[in-house]
Write an enzyme that holds these catalytic residues in place. Structure first.
Site, short mmCIF file in Angstrom:
data_model
loop_
_atom_site.label_atom_id
_atom_site.label_comp_id
_atom_site.label_asym_id
_atom_site.label_seq_id
_atom_site.Cartn_x
_atom_site.Cartn_y
_atom_site.Cartn_z
N THR A 154 0.86 -1.19 0.00
CA THR A 154 0.00 0.00 0.00
C THR A 154 0.89 1.23 0.00
O THR A 154 1.85 1.27 0.77
CB THR A 154 -0.86 0.05 1.27
OG1 THR A 154 -1.84 -0.96 1.17
CG2 THR A 154 -1.54 1.40 1.45
N ARG A 182 -14.34 -6.36 0.91
CA ARG A 182 -13.42 -6.25 2.06
C ARG A 182 -12.73 -4.88 2.05
O ARG A 182 -12.22 -4.44 1.03
CB ARG A 182 -12.38 -7.36 1.99
CG ARG A 182 -11.35 -7.35 3.12
CD ARG A 182 -10.05 -6.73 2.68
NE ARG A 182 -8.98 -6.87 3.66
CZ ARG A 182 -7.81 -6.26 3.59
NH1 ARG A 182 -7.56 -5.45 2.56
NH2 ARG A 182 -6.88 -6.42 4.51
N GLY A 184 -9.67 -2.70 3.86
CA GLY A 184 -8.50 -2.80 4.73
C GLY A 184 -8.39 -1.57 5.62
O GLY A 184 -9.34 -0.82 5.81
N THR A 205 1.47 0.24 6.40
CA THR A 205 1.20 -0.79 5.39
C THR A 205 1.40 -2.15 6.05
O THR A 205 2.22 -2.28 6.96
CB THR A 205 2.13 -0.63 4.16
OG1 THR A 205 1.90 -1.71 3.26
CG2 THR A 205 3.60 -0.60 4.53
N GLY A 208 -4.03 -5.35 6.89
CA GLY A 208 -4.98 -4.31 7.28
C GLY A 208 -5.77 -4.63 8.53
O GLY A 208 -5.98 -3.78 9.39
#
Ligand code: ASP
Length: 322
Positions: A154, A182, A184, A205, A208
């Site tokens: 991420t 979903r 995160g 990151t 999550g």
């Protein structure tokens, strides 16, 4: 003093552009949005924007967040399909007074009404990886045992401008083979990102679900508010959450965090080896660091040329159907 810090090597080009904007006196919000867009637009990163890997049903669903540390304005989108730059939609939402966190269809309707660019975000490379995954595990394992895959990245950034404003932003396609719908940590205020111009900003990151369990970005900013330097705050927050998760759940997912305070001092901590991040400040030209965990501490050094070359070679290597 200005500065910007971001998760993963993938942020380098964006951070370099943002640094040029900050030298020119542009705002932290504009610089961080431009930097994240650069990552979203690059087709070879398989975890952010265009080229991101799809969910279990083959759809790319994107999460992004934006926070302005002057006003604590926050906006985010989750499970958003087929818009080019989720971070810009998140930023636009942060400027609304209510309804600033939108998911799925609601987020798409808002983005369409506001005229944001639509784009098919699934690339041929990402489709091939998806087909290959279906062949190797039937696509089911990840539903119950969701883990960051190699190359999960991420992008999260914290930026301080010369006027003292801190802004943070995130963007991700989330974890490969996630369940449709979903969300995160990345679009969740306090989990994936936080910014408070008086104290600092942080962004994370990793897995999550575990990042959310510790509201870890807020925790780092809270510790900086208590006087800890960013490096100490990051290390303390990661070590405490990692230890707690292992104790109460038996394991901890990947957690890697970066932070910058209101003076432009910065820090990073991780519970994995090989976490890379990028920093640029008034005193430091953009640098990629590679970090590793050492007990409850994190050590890092500038990436070698060989590491940087290998990073790009791996990301741009041909992908073939198995
Ligand atoms: N935190 C992201 C998520 O769980 C994944 C990542 O950081 O790579 O969606």
């Amino acid at each position: 003093m200005w500065g910007i810090i971001a998760t993963w090597r993938m942020a380098l080009e964006g951070v370099s552009g943002a640094a040029r904007m900050l030298v020119e006196g542009e705002s932290a919000g504009d610089a961080v949005e431009a930097a994240v867009r650069k990552v979203e637009d690059f087709p070879y990163y398989k975890s952010v924007g265009f080229g991101g890997l799809p969910n279990a049903e083959g759809d790319v669903e994107l999460d992004a967040g934006f926070m302005d540390g002057d006003t604590l304005a926050f906006g985010s989108v989750g499970a958003l399909k087929d818009f080019a730059n989720p971070v810009s939609i998140a930023r636009a939402l942060s400027q609304t007074t209510a309804n600033c966190v939108l998911m799925g269809e609601g987020a798409e309707k808002y983005a369409a009404r506001q005229g944001f660019e639509r784009k098919t975000m699934l690339t041929d490379r990402a489709r091939i990886r998806y087909m290959n995954r279906l062949k190797t595990d039937g696509g089911t394992a990840i539903h119950t045992d969701l883990k960051p895959y190699a190359g999960h990245d991420t992008v999260g950034m914290v930026c301080l401008d010369a006027k003292g404003t801190i802004a943070s932003a995130t963007s991700t396609s989330g974890l490969f083979m996630k369940r449709p719908g979903r969300i995160g940590d990345s679009p969740i205020c306090g989990a994936g990102l936080y910014a408070d111009s008086c104290r600092g900003g942080a962004t994370v990151t990793g897995l999550g679900e575990d990042c959310m369990r510790g509201c870890i970005s807020y925790e780092v900013v809270r510790l900086m508010g208590e006087g800890l330097r960013p490096q100490e705050a990051c290390e303390q927050a990661v070590a405490a959450l990692d230890e707690k998760l292992r104790r109460v759940r038996g394991s901890a997912g990947d957690l890697s965090i970066v932070a910058m305070n209101a003076q432009g001092a910065w820090g990073a901590a991780t519970n994995i080896d090989g976490f890379s991040f990028v920093v640029a400040t008034e005193e430091l030209a953009p640098v990629v660091y590679v970090a590793e965990r050492q007990g409850s501490h994190t050590v890092y050094q500038p990436a070698t040329k060989a590491w940087l070359d290998e990073y790009m070679t791996a990301r741009t290597a041909p992908v073939e159907l198995i």
